[in-house]
Design a protein around this motif. Sequence first.
Motif, PDB file in Angstrom:
ATOM      1  N   LEU A  80      42.516  47.817  34.267  1.00  0.00           N
ATOM      2  CA  LEU A  80      43.335  47.552  35.450  1.00  0.00           C
ATOM      3  C   LEU A  80      44.536  48.483  35.486  1.00  0.00           C
ATOM      4  O   LEU A  80      44.875  49.065  36.520  1.00  0.00           O
ATOM      5  CB  LEU A  80      43.789  46.090  35.448  1.00  0.00           C
ATOM      6  N   LEU A  81      45.176  48.642  34.355  1.00  0.00           N
ATOM      7  CA  LEU A  81      46.355  49.495  34.294  1.00  0.00           C
ATOM      8  C   LEU A  81      46.009  50.948  34.583  1.00  0.00           C
ATOM      9  O   LEU A  81      46.723  51.626  35.332  1.00  0.00           O
ATOM     10  CB  LEU A  81      46.995  49.389  32.912  1.00  0.00           C
ATOM     11  N   GLU A  82      44.922  51.408  34.015  1.00  0.00           N
ATOM     12  CA  GLU A  82      44.522  52.795  34.244  1.00  0.00           C
ATOM     13  C   GLU A  82      44.163  53.033  35.710  1.00  0.00           C
ATOM     14  O   GLU A  82      44.453  54.091  36.269  1.00  0.00           O
ATOM     15  CB  GLU A  82      43.345  53.151  33.331  1.00  0.00           C
ATOM     16  N   ALA A  83      43.550  52.037  36.345  1.00  0.00           N
ATOM     17  CA  ALA A  83      43.186  52.166  37.750  1.00  0.00           C
ATOM     18  C   ALA A  83      44.410  52.146  38.656  1.00  0.00           C
ATOM     19  O   ALA A  83      44.432  52.789  39.707  1.00  0.00           O
ATOM     20  CB  ALA A  83      42.227  51.033  38.148  1.00  0.00           C
ATOM     21  N   ALA A  84      45.438  51.411  38.249  1.00  0.00           N
ATOM     22  CA  ALA A  84      46.601  51.202  39.116  1.00  0.00           C
ATOM     23  C   ALA A  84      47.677  52.259  38.985  1.00  0.00           C
ATOM     24  O   ALA A  84      48.456  52.473  39.923  1.00  0.00           O
ATOM     25  CB  ALA A  84      47.212  49.831  38.815  1.00  0.00           C
ATOM     26  N   ARG A  85      47.737  52.926  37.857  1.00  0.00           N
ATOM     27  CA  ARG A  85      48.878  53.795  37.567  1.00  0.00           C
ATOM     28  C   ARG A  85      49.107  54.862  38.655  1.00  0.00           C
ATOM     29  O   ARG A  85      50.196  54.961  39.225  1.00  0.00           O
ATOM     30  CB  ARG A  85      48.681  54.464  36.202  1.00  0.00           C
ATOM     31  N   GLU A  86      48.102  55.661  38.945  1.00  0.00           N
ATOM     32  CA  GLU A  86      48.276  56.758  39.906  1.00  0.00           C
ATOM     33  C   GLU A  86      48.503  56.252  41.334  1.00  0.00           C
ATOM     34  O   GLU A  86      49.422  56.720  42.020  1.00  0.00           O
ATOM     35  CB  GLU A  86      47.077  57.705  39.860  1.00  0.00           C
ATOM     36  N   PRO A  87      47.685  55.292  41.848  1.00  0.00           N
ATOM     37  CA  PRO A  87      47.934  54.789  43.202  1.00  0.00           C
ATOM     38  C   PRO A  87      49.318  54.181  43.374  1.00  0.00           C
ATOM     39  O   PRO A  87      49.937  54.328  44.438  1.00  0.00           O
ATOM     40  CB  PRO A  87      46.846  53.729  43.389  1.00  0.00           C
ATOM     41  N   MET A  88      49.835  53.517  42.338  1.00  0.00           N
ATOM     42  CA  MET A  88      51.169  52.934  42.440  1.00  0.00           C
ATOM     43  C   MET A  88      52.249  54.010  42.509  1.00  0.00           C
ATOM     44  O   MET A  88      53.249  53.858  43.209  1.00  0.00           O
ATOM     45  CB  MET A  88      51.418  51.974  41.275  1.00  0.00           C
ATOM     46  N   TYR A 203      41.317  43.298  43.547  1.00  0.00           N
ATOM     47  CA  TYR A 203      40.009  42.731  43.228  1.00  0.00           C
ATOM     48  C   TYR A 203      39.254  43.576  42.206  1.00  0.00           C
ATOM     49  O   TYR A 203      39.375  44.804  42.186  1.00  0.00           O
ATOM     50  CB  TYR A 203      39.142  42.652  44.486  1.00  0.00           C
ATOM     51  N   LYS A 204      38.481  42.880  41.389  1.00  0.00           N
ATOM     52  CA  LYS A 204      37.522  43.534  40.514  1.00  0.00           C
ATOM     53  C   LYS A 204      36.237  42.731  40.578  1.00  0.00           C
ATOM     54  O   LYS A 204      36.219  41.543  40.248  1.00  0.00           O
ATOM     55  CB  LYS A 204      38.029  43.588  39.066  1.00  0.00           C
ATOM     56  N   ASN A 241      41.318  48.877  43.910  1.00  0.00           N
ATOM     57  CA  ASN A 241      40.050  48.136  43.956  1.00  0.00           C
ATOM     58  C   ASN A 241      38.855  49.074  43.762  1.00  0.00           C
ATOM     59  O   ASN A 241      37.916  48.758  43.021  1.00  0.00           O
ATOM     60  CB  ASN A 241      39.900  47.411  45.301  1.00  0.00           C
ATOM     61  N   ASN A 242      38.896  50.214  44.453  1.00  0.00           N
ATOM     62  CA  ASN A 242      37.782  51.159  44.382  1.00  0.00           C
ATOM     63  C   ASN A 242      37.581  51.707  42.990  1.00  0.00           C
ATOM     64  O   ASN A 242      36.451  52.012  42.574  1.00  0.00           O
ATOM     65  CB  ASN A 242      38.008  52.301  45.367  1.00  0.00           C
ATOM     66  N   LYS A 243      38.676  51.841  42.235  1.00  0.00           N
ATOM     67  CA  LYS A 243      38.565  52.344  40.870  1.00  0.00           C
ATOM     68  C   LYS A 243      38.045  51.282  39.901  1.00  0.00           C
ATOM     69  O   LYS A 243      37.599  51.618  38.801  1.00  0.00           O
ATOM     70  CB  LYS A 243      39.939  52.841  40.387  1.00  0.00           C
ATOM     71  N   LEU A 244      38.115  50.033  40.292  1.00  0.00           N
ATOM     72  CA  LEU A 244      37.688  48.934  39.415  1.00  0.00           C
ATOM     73  C   LEU A 244      36.240  48.540  39.649  1.00  0.00           C
ATOM     74  O   LEU A 244      35.734  47.650  38.973  1.00  0.00           O
ATOM     75  CB  LEU A 244      38.595  47.709  39.622  1.00  0.00           C
ATOM     76  N   ILE A 245      35.594  49.153  40.614  1.00  0.00           N
ATOM     77  CA  ILE A 245      34.194  48.808  40.894  1.00  0.00           C
ATOM     78  C   ILE A 245      33.290  49.299  39.752  1.00  0.00           C
ATOM     79  O   ILE A 245      33.420  50.412  39.304  1.00  0.00           O
ATOM     80  CB  ILE A 245      33.749  49.444  42.224  1.00  0.00           C
TER      81      ILE A 245
END
Length: 245
Positions: A80-88, A203-204, A241-245
């Motif tokens: 989750l953290l890796e997916a969120a870092r750049e978009p945030m 979402y995941k 969300n797209n990165k967590l799919i």
Amino acid sequence: MIQVINRALDLLELIANDPEQPKSLGELADGLGLNHGTCANILKTLVARGYVEQVAAKKGYILGAKAYTLTGNEAYQKDLLEAAREPMEVLTQAVNENCLLAVLKDNQRVVIHRTFAEQDLQVRTADLKPVYDSASGRLLLAMLSPEKLQRFISKYGLPSGDSWPEIQSETQLINALALMCRDELALQTIPNRHVIGLAVPIYKNGIVVSSLSIYLPEYRYMAMDKQGLVQDLRKCAKSINNKLI
């Protein structure tokens, strides 16, 4: 005792004392009476190993992923953290406001990642906060299944004191949360602090795993494109969300 290990642990403890506030190299070195070069070398190693994170050039240091995993903190999720870092980071640059990623643990909203704006006046919120006291916590509660929500209410009760003064009964609480669930958006006004909080779900695999929030002073919120702000927040959430799919 091995001096360099003691110094590294001292640095970790100092950073963890106020984890929501990035600390500069000078602040850390001076706080521990260390030579700035020595402090920089230790921090470089801690960053490389993931125990400390450098927020950005000249912005300072906060705890990194490994520091959380050592505690056994179930709220911390690496993917989750890796997916969120750049978009945030992109979101913060777009709206120039502090953003945070949070999860639900018992009756607390737990922040697992933050990004910081360049504003002189910034809104700070604690890493741990009662669920009812924050937009992010309310949103996470709203996205629970009816069964889980009922168990939460039975265990922890209704909002008390000033945590959510508009809610005086279980029916009011359930209705308010149902609207948030329908809209996938929580909006909180904190009158005594003149702060606005907005939160949307992450979402995941079709399940809400966290909330993405923006907190900002009320005067800036009132002067900006509110619909555009929500759209930016939703766009960031969709990217995660797209990165967590």
